[in-house]
Write a protein that holds these residues in place. Sequence first.
Motif, PDB file in Angstrom:
ATOM      1  N   PHE A  37       5.570   4.192   0.455  1.00  0.00           N
ATOM      2  CA  PHE A  37       4.911   3.287   0.972  1.00  0.00           C
ATOM      3  C   PHE A  37       4.636   3.511   2.347  1.00  0.00           C
ATOM      4  N   LEU A  38       3.764   2.858   3.147  1.00  0.00           N
ATOM      5  CA  LEU A  38       3.536   3.061   4.523  1.00  0.00           C
ATOM      6  C   LEU A  38       4.730   2.689   5.218  1.00  0.00           C
ATOM      7  N   SER A  39       5.112   3.304   6.202  1.00  0.00           N
ATOM      8  CA  SER A  39       6.482   3.036   7.042  1.00  0.00           C
ATOM      9  C   SER A  39       6.347   1.593   7.581  1.00  0.00           C
ATOM     10  N   THR A  40       5.399   1.279   8.212  1.00  0.00           N
ATOM     11  CA  THR A  40       5.104   0.225   8.896  1.00  0.00           C
ATOM     12  C   THR A  40       3.834  -0.564   8.557  1.00  0.00           C
ATOM     13  N   VAL A  41       3.822  -1.709   8.752  1.00  0.00           N
ATOM     14  CA  VAL A  41       2.187  -2.459   8.579  1.00  0.00           C
ATOM     15  C   VAL A  41       1.195  -1.845   9.463  1.00  0.00           C
TER      16      VAL A  41
ATOM     17  N   GLU B 125       0.995   1.597  10.551  1.00  0.00           N
ATOM     18  CA  GLU B 125       0.903   3.099  10.195  1.00  0.00           C
ATOM     19  C   GLU B 125      -0.485   3.637   9.637  1.00  0.00           C
ATOM     20  N   ASP B 126      -1.113   4.477   9.977  1.00  0.00           N
ATOM     21  CA  ASP B 126      -2.497   4.942   9.688  1.00  0.00           C
ATOM     22  C   ASP B 126      -2.224   5.670   8.374  1.00  0.00           C
ATOM     23  N   LEU B 127      -3.261   5.598   7.475  1.00  0.00           N
ATOM     24  CA  LEU B 127      -3.191   6.078   6.142  1.00  0.00           C
ATOM     25  C   LEU B 127      -2.951   7.647   6.252  1.00  0.00           C
TER      26      LEU B 127
ATOM     27  N   ILE C 162       0.777  -1.078  -0.116  1.00  0.00           N
ATOM     28  CA  ILE C 162       0.119  -0.142   0.197  1.00  0.00           C
ATOM     29  C   ILE C 162       0.850   1.359  -0.061  1.00  0.00           C
TER      30      ILE C 162
END
Lengths: 275, 275
Positions: free
Chosen positions: B82-86, B88-90, B46
Amino acid sequence: MLDRTAVAVTIPLLSVSVLRCYSQADQKRGSVVPNDKQWTAPLIAIAVDLAVFTVLAGRFVVLLVERGIEPDLGSLALPGGFLSTVDEDLTRAAMRELTEETGLDPGQVHLEQLATYGTPDRDPRQRVVTVCYLALTPTPGTPAAGGDARHADWYPVEEILAEPGQLAFDHAQILTDAVERARSKLEYTTVATSFCGAEFTMSELRRVYEIVWGRSLDARNFHRKVLAVPDFVRPTGAQTTRNGGRPAALYRPGEAWLVQIPILRARHEGARDVH
Amino acid sequence: MLDRTAVAVTIPLLSVSVLRCYSQADQKRGSVVPNDKQWTAPLIAIAVDLAVFTVLAGRFVVLLVERGIEPDLGSLALPGGFLSTVDEDLTRAAMRELTEETGLDPGQVHLEQLATYGTPDRDPRQRVVTVCYLALTPTPGTPAAGGDARHADWYPVEEILAEPGQLAFDHAQILTDAVERARSKLEYTTVATSFCGAEFTMSELRRVYEIVWGRSLDARNFHRKVLAVPDFVRPTGAQTTRNGGRPAALYRPGEAWLVQIPILRARHEGARDVH
DNA sequence: TCAAAAGTGTTGAGATTACACCCATGA
DNA sequence: TCATGGGTGTAATCTCAACACTTTTGA
């Protein structure tokens, strides 16, 4: 475009231990280490949820399923599901869910993306980002349950919004957003015809507005306003007396999409409630 | 909520071979086998992309980066990542990218979700679903490049839309959607103040509309229309002559968000172009 | 004194609502 | 014939764009 299969093996994937690593707040950064030429990103489950509306027995209703599995077993939820494969297109997935749930001909429905919801803890099991779609349909047959769902049925929007606690996950928020989108779309587009069948009378179309907006409209002014929008509706030439009274002309949806002059100017004062 | 680390290990994850399996069209279904109590879904990368707009030197401009890596090396692209971690909020990810790129105070910007783009082949490397955000800001300092980007700068929207081939991936489509959203939001909301500084004159606010819409507005009618909307702007009491002529009152943004009567009724005939 | 920008007043064209009135059918 | 819904005409009202006019500054 590169060969997918070949590309796949060059992409570092998450292992259980890496996912664990992500989950620890003190290691937010650095949990994926990009190496020289490779390309890394956290991988996340993507779902597609649907807010399907129709007009049924004089009410504005939404399709909900009763959850057959945990979490929120027994709660009501918007129908939806995960992408069936990593290659499935989002809109295609939404269409697939829609036809699975309603059995409708895809040509009859209006389907548009609503918004994406991705709060980290919206699903207690795992990070799930859900892309939500708004669907407006003519009244279909009995909806079919399946997958995670015990039972699928139409529920009056007003009643659900009055008790949002019945809904699983963040579906109360999604439903609120969907209802707002649907209501405002009626004002500036010709989408209301999506609630009608292939052929409809002016008063049937007007009923849609009245039911969705929850207020009455002047039948005579409405009639002229719709006809004033170029190609909003096209007369079929036929008439019907199915609503009683004088025969009414039948119309088919036209090609117009945007309505320059809103069907009704927003004015929330003197409006009488309908029903 | 369950403990994340404990949950993680119960979730079947993709291995390289499973991802390969997904990629083969003839195995669309069945590539993930749900077992009794477990829960499976394809995992996807994402991204968050930003369409950041401001008004600069009398032009409506968008922030673009020059790509420093393949694919589309050297092309222009919307900033994002990309999201920095799984976890992380959008919205948080969007805000992070925004401050990284512009160095702006988050309190000054308007940030809203635009749409999600997820065509399977939009990125040739891997399936990427990107959640796009629209950001409107007062004129910030020099944007900073970083990450995949060689260089970041403001580009006039008209010039980019005239030659959409310069943009990487499907960013031409995203930019088109973002511009349309920004333009229509000016009509029904008070968001135009997001382009102004903390204090502004009526003509400065009007300039925003003129530049974004590319047409001139009657200064006198505009003035009255804005003041007619309750709490659109609040007078500070101070005046300025920075624009020459008679001193103008200074205003601050008010709390109002929706504008009942659009600032300008859509009529694209007699409008004179500005600039 | 003049140019330029800010701000107020007025007016005519057009849009909108509310409703009187007529039409065509079934019961 | 009457009730019911379909459809047209119209007048009072409201809104808005256009623009004349006044105000206040700097040059």
